[in-house]
Every structure is written in C-alpha cells, then in structure tokens.
Write a protein that holds these residues in place. Structure first.
Motif, PDB file in Angstrom:
ATOM      1  N   LEU B  65       0.817  -1.215   0.000  1.00 33.65           N
ATOM      2  CA  LEU B  65       0.000   0.000   0.000  1.00 33.65           C
ATOM      3  C   LEU B  65       0.847   1.259   0.000  1.00 33.65           C
ATOM      4  O   LEU B  65       0.328   2.354  -0.068  1.00 33.65           O
ATOM      5  N   LEU B 123       0.957  -0.424   5.241  1.00 30.02           N
ATOM      6  CA  LEU B 123       0.119   0.703   5.659  1.00 30.02           C
ATOM      7  C   LEU B 123       0.950   1.659   6.512  1.00 30.02           C
ATOM      8  O   LEU B 123       0.931   2.881   6.316  1.00 30.02           O
ATOM      9  N   ALA B 124       1.715   1.092   7.450  1.00 32.48           N
ATOM     10  CA  ALA B 124       2.591   1.919   8.272  1.00 32.48           C
ATOM     11  C   ALA B 124       3.625   2.608   7.384  1.00 32.48           C
ATOM     12  O   ALA B 124       3.936   3.784   7.575  1.00 32.48           O
ATOM     13  N   MET B 126       3.212   3.464   4.363  1.00 32.99           N
ATOM     14  CA  MET B 126       2.504   4.524   3.656  1.00 32.99           C
ATOM     15  C   MET B 126       2.423   5.790   4.509  1.00 32.99           C
ATOM     16  O   MET B 126       2.742   6.890   4.057  1.00 32.99           O
ATOM     17  N   PHE B 127       2.028   5.620   5.781  1.00 36.86           N
ATOM     18  CA  PHE B 127       1.966   6.767   6.694  1.00 36.86           C
ATOM     19  C   PHE B 127       3.342   7.407   6.817  1.00 36.86           C
ATOM     20  O   PHE B 127       3.486   8.624   6.761  1.00 36.86           O
ATOM     21  N   LEU B 128       4.343   6.538   7.002  1.00 37.02           N
ATOM     22  CA  LEU B 128       5.693   7.038   7.267  1.00 37.02           C
ATOM     23  C   LEU B 128       6.206   7.866   6.097  1.00 37.02           C
ATOM     24  O   LEU B 128       6.673   8.997   6.262  1.00 37.02           O
ATOM     25  N   GLY B 131       4.340  11.078   5.707  1.00 33.75           N
ATOM     26  CA  GLY B 131       4.708  12.020   6.755  1.00 33.75           C
ATOM     27  C   GLY B 131       6.079  12.627   6.515  1.00 33.75           C
ATOM     28  O   GLY B 131       6.292  13.819   6.732  1.00 33.75           O
ATOM     29  N   LEU B 132       7.033  11.785   6.047  1.00 36.37           N
ATOM     30  CA  LEU B 132       8.389  12.283   5.806  1.00 36.37           C
ATOM     31  C   LEU B 132       8.386  13.388   4.751  1.00 36.37           C
ATOM     32  O   LEU B 132       9.188  14.310   4.804  1.00 36.37           O
ATOM     33  N   TYR B 134       6.218  15.669   4.424  1.00 36.08           N
ATOM     34  CA  TYR B 134       5.878  16.934   5.067  1.00 36.08           C
ATOM     35  C   TYR B 134       6.996  17.410   5.971  1.00 36.08           C
ATOM     36  O   TYR B 134       7.081  18.591   6.265  1.00 36.08           O
ATOM     37  N   VAL B 135       7.822  16.458   6.454  1.00 34.96           N
ATOM     38  CA  VAL B 135       8.961  16.876   7.261  1.00 34.96           C
ATOM     39  C   VAL B 135       9.901  17.704   6.386  1.00 34.96           C
ATOM     40  O   VAL B 135      10.474  18.695   6.827  1.00 34.96           O
ATOM     41  N   ILE B 138       6.122  21.454   3.566  1.00 32.78           N
ATOM     42  CA  ILE B 138       4.685  21.259   3.385  1.00 32.78           C
ATOM     43  C   ILE B 138       4.209  21.936   2.106  1.00 32.78           C
ATOM     44  O   ILE B 138       3.055  21.844   1.745  1.00 32.78           O
ATOM     45  N   VAL B 243      -1.742  10.835  -4.277  1.00 32.53           N
ATOM     46  CA  VAL B 243      -2.587  10.352  -3.182  1.00 32.53           C
ATOM     47  C   VAL B 243      -3.582   9.344  -3.749  1.00 32.53           C
ATOM     48  O   VAL B 243      -4.181   9.574  -4.794  1.00 32.53           O
ATOM     49  N   GLY B 244      -3.741   8.222  -3.062  1.00 31.01           N
ATOM     50  CA  GLY B 244      -4.691   7.210  -3.532  1.00 31.01           C
ATOM     51  C   GLY B 244      -4.189   6.420  -4.727  1.00 31.01           C
ATOM     52  O   GLY B 244      -4.922   5.674  -5.356  1.00 31.01           O
TER      53      GLY B 244
END
Lengths: 346, 322
Positions: B65, B123-124, B126-128, B131-132, B134-135, B138, B243-244
């Motif tokens: 994912l 999935l994790a 994907m989040f990671l 998120g990176l 945006y680190v 943004i 996204v998606g």
C-alpha cells in the motif's frame, strides 16, 4: 506474567494511560472539564466527540475482521451516507422540518445497509476475497459520493440536523449516546446471544462451521451489513458535525484508521477472536494521539510519521515472532530449523 | 482452436483494450491516431512502472500500500536536494532509487521475519513516507534544473509523425525487464511458487525469505523509479502527489488478470491493465461533458467484472480437478 498482564485489554489500556499521562504532564489542565450553558467542555469531551465516528466505524470493522474479512469501503460509505442525507435536506423547502430530517437519516442508513449487503453478497455469495470485494466499492464509492454531491460541497442550514453531530444531551455530546447505543447493541448481540460465537467460529474455519450447522453465509453477510450501517451512521455524525457533505474528503482514510483501531484493540486480522471494548480503546488511542500531537504543537503534517511508528510498535508487540526473537536473546539453545518452520506453519 | 484456460483473463484484458480503443476511434474524430496511443504511454508512464513492481508483490501473495507515498517521497527528496541543496541530478537520482529499495527491503524484512501481515506493514510504510514528505516541506517545491526540464521536454520522434517521451521509454524498458525477470529467471519462478503456496515452496527448499524480501525491495525500487519519472512529468515535489495511487495500481494489476491470492498472472496483463485505465481517462476527456468521477465508477465496475470472471474461471478449474 501475571494473569492481569495477560488480559487482552492490558496493553491497549497501558498505551492509552501513557498518552493521557503524557498530556497531563504537558498541560496540567488537560483533565479539567468546565460547564458552559449546561454543556460540558474539555479536552476529554472533545476526544470522545471527535472520536465518535471512528469508534462507530471501528465497531463494525471489528465484527468483519472477526470473520477473517476486511472492509475497505467504509470510508466511501461514510462519504456516500453524508452526501445523500445532505442532498435530501438541502433540497427540502423547510430544512428544519423533523419529517424531512428523519426521512433523510433513514434513507442514508438504508443506503449504507444496501452497500453493506452488496459487500456481503460479494464475499459470501460470490466467494471473492474480502479485501478485493470491498476494494470495488472503495474505488467506485468515492465516485458515487462525488456524483451525488456533483463534485461540490453541499452545505445545509438545519439546526436540527446539526444536533446529531454537535448537539448535546444531558450536558454530554449527543454523538456519544449514539456510539453508546450501537456499542450496547453490538455487545448484547455478540456476548449475550450465540451470534458472537458463530462469528468467531466462522472466522476460524468457515467450512467447519458450515458442517456444524452454522449458516456461515448468513453470518458473513450480516457482519458486512452491520459494518455498512455503522459506517453510514458515522457518515451522518461527521456530516452533521460540520453541516456539510464533501464527496472528496469525507471519511478519507477512515478504513485505515478503523483497521488500525481494531488491531490496536487486540483483534487479530486472522479472525476468530474479537474484542469490541478493545476496539473502542484502540479508537480512543488514535483520537487521543491526534489531539496530543495538535496540542504539543508538533506540526500537524508530522502526525503521519508519529502514527506510522505507533502502528509499527503496536504490531511488533503483538507479533509472536518478534516477542520470540526478543526472548531468544536470553536463551542459550537455538533450533533454527524449528524456528524457520514455525514461522510458516503457524 | 482451444485456448489454454490460464490465458483467458489476459486475452479478455487485451480484447477489452482493443474494443475500447476501437469504440473510441469510431465515436470521436482524431481519436484513432498513433499519437493518442503514445500519449497513453506518456501520461501513464509512472503508473506503468509502479504497477510492474506491484505485480510481483501481488504474484507473491502480498500487497503493497506504500507505493503512492513512496512516489511522493521520491519527488520530494529529488526536489529538495536538487532545488534547495543544489546537488547534481546524477547523484540525486541513484540516491532516490536506493532509498526506495531500502524502504521496500525494510518493509519486506518486517513482513517476513516478524510475520506481520503485509497489509499492516505497508500501511505503516505509507503513513511514514507520506509524513516524511511533510517533514521536508509542506509546500510544493518547483524544479527548474536544466536536466529535469530537458527530460520533461525531450521528444523522441517515431515514424509516422508521433513521438514518445523519455519517461515512456523508461516505462517500456521496465516492462520488458519485468517480463524477462518474471518468466525467464529463477527469481521469477520463485515468486510464482511463493504465491502459489508458501509452505510448499519452503518444503521444496526455495529461498522463501530472500524472495519475499526481494519482492518488496523490487516494489520499493519501482515506486522510487516511478517517483523520478513523476518528477520529470510534474517538474515539482509535493507531499500530496499521487494520493490514492496505490488503489489505481492495484486496480491496474487486477484488471490485467492477476489473481490477488497470488501465483497466477502475467506482467503483460498489467501492461494492458494500465492502458485500459488510460483509455478510460482519454475517452472521458474526449467526451468533454463527463466528469472525472465517472473514471472511478467505471474502474470500479471493471474491477467487479474482472474479479467475477476470475472467480468463475478458478471455480470451474476446481470442479474439473474434482
């Protein structure tokens, strides 16, 4: 390990307590609850109120996961149900009329019931893998929601409809009562009747449960219907809270958060066991985490990084292989072959 | 002429593509040209590359994912390093590819060694990865380095007055390499065996651990490559890119006739799955009055048809066996 530590709620509660404790240290008035005009205000109430849709979706998801399934379409159902309710209300002459609102709510719930039944039929009737069967509605559902709203954000000016998501009853947010009601129904049905046992047995082995006289098809169909209805109600809460429906973004990533809540709550994705109270705590953990991140001033964009690490940590703690690997560090004897086999056979 | 049953899904996919393209050609003027066909490749180059990686993951019985987020992260890292730090692209691109591969390897290792479901681990991931992004920043970082603009604008002329972009050529090479890997190497056969039955492949003495981790490494690498191609296409890095996208990719693989339970399917099918998605989008843009959400509904419908078709075929196979 003491029996206390082995209880399935031990680790989730620890995490929740740690999060709350952290918040208390960071801002001492985190737990303070004030009363304004007969309503309670405070961070804890906010967590419950904003977490309500997630808890609802996660409750439905728990039962689906218990049958060894998964429902990816809940986010889309959330969007569709909010969209159809808002569309009907916004086209009405008197947006505050009780009949119109009840009718719209009923329509939205019925529609989500049908969508849930569609998922259930694909899984139990056609025998398609759950992750694929619900992927169809996940992709198409988002399009349907946009079709209903015409790609726009529908806003409604109905204070009666807004009551569902942001009103309060007996000083508490109304949404909490909705969640409590659904949770009670789910708990009663699964723990006071044989239904819970049926769901768990179907999750362990559908063929064997069929042989022992359980109508596995009906059990599977009904959990997807239940999950769809839960998602539909969550969509109503969400859209009425902001008095608008957004086909693009409403309920986006809800399926992932809900699955996460279920897993954190101790329900295994392999089916056969489920803990509704664990799920509720899991959803609360996610909501508290989000609130915490906002509160301590971490840029909200980094929420995802933190979330990723929480997911990984929770999964690692729950993984037998990981715990065995940690435990093996203190043991002197190794059986590599046995370890390698066990990894695949289990 | 009797057709081998295992080829039916892929034949259906190819026929569907031909039918859709022919229907479009009859309905719209200017649809039937080599350039429209080439544009399918140009506009979907990154989807094609990602889907190739995803095919291997799905063939091995897993799922990934994280692809969309890894693409976004690749665009972000490229943009950040090239534009803000002034690194040369010759260093940045290999670095990004390596990053994607390492990301995939870590996920694969976690899936195999800790026996956590691929769904959750990726999935994790994907989040990671998201998120990176945006680190790093943004906001959108626009790239105006001469190398990237050159890659975006270079046209490779083909006979007949049409042209291809460099991205499309990279995508075609990736597909060719993937077909070779899947059908003519030991690794490819291991992937099929693993997807068929993990326990049996283990008992046969196949390197299950290595194959499984490598599959995710490959997918991570493909996503990063797709991210690089995506940077050529968009000339920017942004955390909300793609996204998606993981769903589009999975849908392409499924429409291509690959069984999501693993072990059955062809990379060539994925190629046509991607083209079908491209044709749907082209038809909708030619139609002009249809809105973009019809794409999602039609793709959902196609998914349904293909899954049902696979279901019917595989159940018939079972009854024949009995």
């Amino acid at each position: 390990m003491s029996p206390f530590m082995k209880h399935h709620l031990f680790w989730p509660l620890c995490v929740l307590a740690a999060l709350l404790l952290f918040n208390l240290c960071y801002s001492p008035d985190f737990f303070s609850i004030t009363i304004h005009d007969g309503h309670l205000y405070g961070s804890l109430i906010d967590i419950l109120n904003f977490g309500a849709p997630l808890i609802l979706v996660a409750i439905g998801m728990t039962l689906v996961v218990a049958t060894k399934g998964i429902d990816l379409s809940v986010g889309s159902i959330v969007a569709i149900s909010g969209a159809i309710a808002c569309l009907r209300i916004s086209s009405g002459a008197d947006q505050n009329s009780m009949g119109l609102i009840l009718g719209s709510v009923l329509l939205a719930v019925l529609l989500s019931l049908v969508l849930g039944a569609w998922n259930g039929l694909l899984v139990s009737g056609a025998g398609i893998q759950p992750i694929i069967a619900t992927l169809i509605l996940m992709v198409a559902g988002r399009g349907i929601a946009q079709l209903i709203t015409g790609g726009q954000i529908i806003t409604v000016t109905s204070s009666n409809y807004a009551y569902i998501g942001s009103g309060s009853l007996a000083a508490l947010p109304f949404s909490i009562f909705v969640v409590a009601l659904v949770l009670m129904i789910a708990l009663l049905l699964t723990r006071r009747t044989a239904l819970g046992l049926f769901i768990e047995s179907v999750g362990c082995n559908p063929a064997a449960s069929s042989m022992s006289g359980i109508r596995a098809h009906w059990v599977i169909l009904s959990v997807y219907v239940f999950c769809g209805v839960c998602a539909g109600i969550a969509g109503l809460l969400l859209s009425s809270n902001v008095s608008s429906a957004d086909g693009n973004n409403a309920g986006l990533w809800y399926e992932l958060d809900a699955i996460l809540a279920v897993v954190i709550g101790g329900t295994s994705l392999n089916g056969g066991r489920f803990y509704l109270t664990g799920t509720v705590i899991g959803a609360l953990i996610i909501q508290t985490l989000t609130t915490t991140i906002y509160m301590i001033g971490v840029p909200p964009e980094i929420t995802l990084v933190v979330k990723a690490f929480v997911v990984l940590a929770v999964c690692l703690i729950q993984s037998d292989a990981f715990r065995a690997a940690i435990a093996a560090r203190w043991k002197s004897r190794h059986y590599p072959a046995e370890k390698e086999m066990g990894r695949h056979v289990s | 002429m009797s057709l081998n049953r295992k080829y039916i899904p892929i034949v259906v996919t190819i026929l569907l593509f031909i039918v859709m393209f022919t229907a479009g050609s009859f309905r719209y003027t200017g649809f039937f040209s080599l350039q429209v066909l080439m544009n399918l490749l140009i506009d979907n180059a990154f989807l094609l590359i990602t889907a190739v990686g995803m095919s291997f993951v799905i063939l091995s019985g897993g799922i990934d994912l994280s692809v969309g987020s890894v693409i976004a992260l690749s665009t972000m890292v490229s943009a950040g390093l090239v534009q803000q730090q002034g690194w040369p692209p010759a260093v940045v691109i290999p670095l990004v590819l390596l990053m994607g591969a390492v990301f995939g390897t870590l996920m694969g290792a976690m899936i195999h060694y800790f026996a956590i479901q691929p769904f959750i681990v990726t999935l994790a991931g994907m989040f990671l990865a998201r998120g990176l992004c945006y680190v790093i920043s943004i906001d959108t970082i626009t790239i105006d380095h001469s190398f990237y603009t050159a890659m975006a604008q270079t046209r490779i002329p083909l006979p007949g007055g049409s042209f291809l972009s460099i991205s499309a050529v990279i995508a075609l090479l990736a597909v060719a390499a993937a077909i070779f890997t899947a059908h003519y190497t030991r690794f490819g056969r291991n992937v099929y065996a693993l997807g068929g039955n993990e326990q049996s492949s283990l008992l046969m003495g196949l390197p299950v651990a290595r194959t499984k981790v490598l599959v995710y490494t490959l997918s991570g690498f493909c996503s990063a490559l797709a991210g690089v191609v995506f940077t050529f296409y968009m000339l920017s890095g942004y955390g909300l890119h793609a996204v998606g996208f993981e769903l589009d990719t999975i849908a392409a693989v499924v429409i291509g006739g690959t069984l999501l339970t693993g072990g059955v399917g062809y990379v060539l099918g994925t190629f046509f799955g991607v083209l079908i998605q491209g044709v749907i989008q082209t038809i909708i843009s030619f139609e002009g009055t249809l809105s973009s959400w019809w794409t999602k509904i039609v793709i959902g419908l196609l998914l349904f048809i293909f899954i049902l078709l696979q279901r019917v075929l595989s159940s018939r196979r079972l009854t024949v066996k009995e």
